[in-house]
Design an enzyme around this catalytic site. Sequence first.
Site, short mmCIF file in Angstrom:
data_model
loop_
_atom_site.label_atom_id
_atom_site.label_comp_id
_atom_site.label_asym_id
_atom_site.label_seq_id
_atom_site.Cartn_x
_atom_site.Cartn_y
_atom_site.Cartn_z
N HIS A 151 1.96 3.48 -3.22
CA HIS A 151 1.26 4.58 -3.77
C HIS A 151 1.34 5.89 -3.06
CE1 HIS A 151 -1.11 1.84 -6.35
NE2 HIS A 151 -1.13 0.82 -5.24
N ARG A 152 2.23 6.65 -3.79
CA ARG A 152 2.79 7.91 -3.28
C ARG A 152 1.92 9.23 -3.23
NH1 ARG A 152 7.16 6.51 -7.34
NH2 ARG A 152 5.11 5.78 -8.45
N SER A 170 3.33 1.31 14.78
CA SER A 170 4.76 1.10 14.98
C SER A 170 5.24 -0.30 15.81
CB SER A 170 5.45 2.23 15.64
OG SER A 170 6.88 1.85 15.89
N GLN A 218 1.21 4.45 10.36
CA GLN A 218 1.27 2.96 10.49
C GLN A 218 1.49 2.77 11.91
OE1 GLN A 218 3.40 0.99 7.52
NE2 GLN A 218 3.06 -0.97 8.34
N ASN A 244 -7.03 11.02 -1.35
CA ASN A 244 -8.09 11.58 -2.20
C ASN A 244 -8.79 10.82 -3.20
OD1 ASN A 244 -6.77 12.00 -4.87
ND2 ASN A 244 -5.22 13.44 -3.77
N ARG A 260 -5.58 -2.15 -7.27
CA ARG A 260 -5.39 -3.09 -6.27
C ARG A 260 -6.60 -4.03 -6.32
NH1 ARG A 260 0.06 -3.67 -5.49
NH2 ARG A 260 0.86 -1.81 -4.99
N ARG A 290 10.52 -7.66 16.76
CA ARG A 290 9.59 -7.69 15.39
C ARG A 290 10.17 -8.30 14.48
NH1 ARG A 290 9.42 -1.73 13.22
NH2 ARG A 290 11.76 -1.18 13.39
N LEU A 349 0.66 -1.28 -0.01
CA LEU A 349 -0.12 -0.09 0.12
C LEU A 349 0.84 1.19 -0.10
CD1 LEU A 349 -2.70 1.28 0.22
CD2 LEU A 349 -2.83 0.87 2.61
C1 LIG Z 1 -0.04 -6.35 -9.79
C2 LIG Z 1 1.12 -5.75 -9.15
C3 LIG Z 1 2.36 -6.19 -9.18
C4 LIG Z 1 3.41 -5.56 -8.58
N1 LIG Z 1 4.61 -6.01 -8.71
C5 LIG Z 1 5.87 -5.41 -8.07
C6 LIG Z 1 7.15 -5.83 -8.02
O1 LIG Z 1 7.37 -7.04 -8.38
N2 LIG Z 1 8.05 -5.03 -7.71
C7 LIG Z 1 7.66 -3.68 -7.25
O2 LIG Z 1 8.94 -3.09 -6.71
N3 LIG Z 1 6.80 -3.36 -7.35
C8 LIG Z 1 5.51 -3.96 -7.73
N4 LIG Z 1 4.46 -3.44 -7.86
C9 LIG Z 1 4.29 -2.04 -7.15
C10 LIG Z 1 4.07 -1.14 -8.46
O3 LIG Z 1 5.36 -1.11 -9.50
C11 LIG Z 1 3.80 0.51 -8.18
O4 LIG Z 1 4.92 0.77 -7.48
C12 LIG Z 1 2.75 0.43 -7.28
O5 LIG Z 1 1.59 -0.39 -7.88
C13 LIG Z 1 2.31 1.92 -7.18
O6 LIG Z 1 1.56 2.35 -8.13
P1 LIG Z 1 1.89 3.45 -9.34
O7 LIG Z 1 3.38 3.29 -9.90
O8 LIG Z 1 0.66 3.47 -10.25
O9 LIG Z 1 2.30 4.49 -8.26
P2 LIG Z 1 1.35 5.74 -7.52
O10 LIG Z 1 2.33 5.98 -6.33
O11 LIG Z 1 -0.13 5.20 -6.88
O12 LIG Z 1 1.00 6.98 -8.43
C14 LIG Z 1 -0.17 7.24 -9.34
C15 LIG Z 1 0.08 7.57 -10.46
O13 LIG Z 1 1.03 8.83 -10.35
C16 LIG Z 1 2.15 8.82 -11.47
N5 LIG Z 1 3.50 9.03 -10.64
C17 LIG Z 1 3.48 8.81 -9.37
N6 LIG Z 1 4.72 8.96 -8.85
C18 LIG Z 1 5.61 9.39 -10.18
C19 LIG Z 1 6.91 9.50 -10.51
N7 LIG Z 1 7.76 9.73 -9.63
N8 LIG Z 1 7.11 9.80 -11.65
C20 LIG Z 1 6.00 9.70 -12.66
N9 LIG Z 1 4.76 9.61 -12.36
C21 LIG Z 1 4.46 9.18 -11.11
C22 LIG Z 1 2.02 7.61 -12.16
O14 LIG Z 1 1.22 8.12 -13.22
C23 LIG Z 1 1.31 6.80 -11.34
O15 LIG Z 1 0.62 5.81 -11.92
C24 LIG Z 1 3.46 -4.09 -8.40
C25 LIG Z 1 2.05 -3.74 -8.41
C26 LIG Z 1 0.93 -4.38 -8.95
C27 LIG Z 1 -0.49 -3.73 -8.81
#
Ligand SMILES: Cc1cc2nc3c(=O)[nH]c(=O)nc-3n(C[C@H](O)[C@H](O)[C@H](O)COP(=O)(O)OP(=O)(O)OC[C@H]3O[C@@H](n4cnc5c(N)ncnc54)[C@H](O)[C@@H]3O)c2cc1C
Length: 262
Positions: A115-116, A125, A123, A206, A217, A190, A112
Amino acid sequence: MRNVQPEVFLIARPQINYDAVAAYLREVGGTNWLERLDRGDLHNDALNLAEFAGRLCYRSWEPRLNPNVTRVRSDQDAYLQNILSSAHGSVLEHVNFSFALHNISRVTTHELVRHRPGVAISQESLRFVRLTDIPFWFPDWALADDELMRRATSLLEQLEQFQLWMADHFGLDAQGVPFHEKKQKTSFMRRFAPDGVATGMLWTANIRTLRHTIEARTDPGAEEEIRLLFGMIAELMRVEAPALFGDYTVQDGAWIPRWRKV
Ligand SMILES: Cc1cc2nc3c(=O)[nH]c(=O)nc-3n(C[C@H](O)[C@H](O)[C@H](O)COP(=O)(O)OP(=O)(O)OC[C@H]3O[C@@H](n4cnc5c(N)ncnc54)[C@H](O)[C@@H]3O)c2cc1C
């Protein structure tokens, strides 16, 4: 070992100060918008806040306030649908909801926090909060597997006993143990908890972020506990803000939006 279920408590939602909105609208000449509230055309504070943000952008409270605007939509559902279809998603960033996520594993919290944008996180601790047992969620297919459950339960009970043994061994409950020492030892302890240990988080997001995370997700490729969690969050949001979550179709637990990446 305690068998637990992930739970979602929606603990905070937007609240509009309508006196301040009225004062602002008197300034810009848009008080007709508030009259819609009296007629029951504006639905709830979350949706009204999104609409307020959108109308502020174009001064579209009523026709001709902005000479370029000769017609305005008066139906809130249609107005918000246009926000989604035109990907004017930044107005949705004003509308935040806070969820207490209870009994979710560290597997899920770790995913979770990836997602930034548009989130706030607090969270539990496990450096401060000492484990006295190992709460754990099992999916139904695991619960139905007798041998798996027998072995898993035995392993978790052993880990739990080790937690209790360490606390006793380190004398953490003795009189006068300084807090920094409790913290140091609790943090060490832990490390012997499994990734599946259930914990908690306050997660605020938001609507723009909620739409994106619900889609990502609940996708069939996502991990099963986070799919379960986001299915619950999505159900809550569809009730809270139907005009902004009514475009999803749900197929085998996957929430698929009509408009992606707004
Ligand atoms: C099915 C699945 C499998 C996954 N497997 C792995 C794995 O094996 N290893 C791993 O490390 N992670 C994994 N992830 C995590 C994935 O890579 C993403 O880090 C995570 O889903 C966060 O989503 P997001 O990239 O859309 O970013 P969010 O932080 O949710 O950002 C939302 C959107 O904002 C934009 N954005 C955010 N930050 C930036 C930035 N810095 N630059 C440009 N655009 C940005 C993008 O359009 C992004 O989609 C997995 C995720 C899923 C759903």
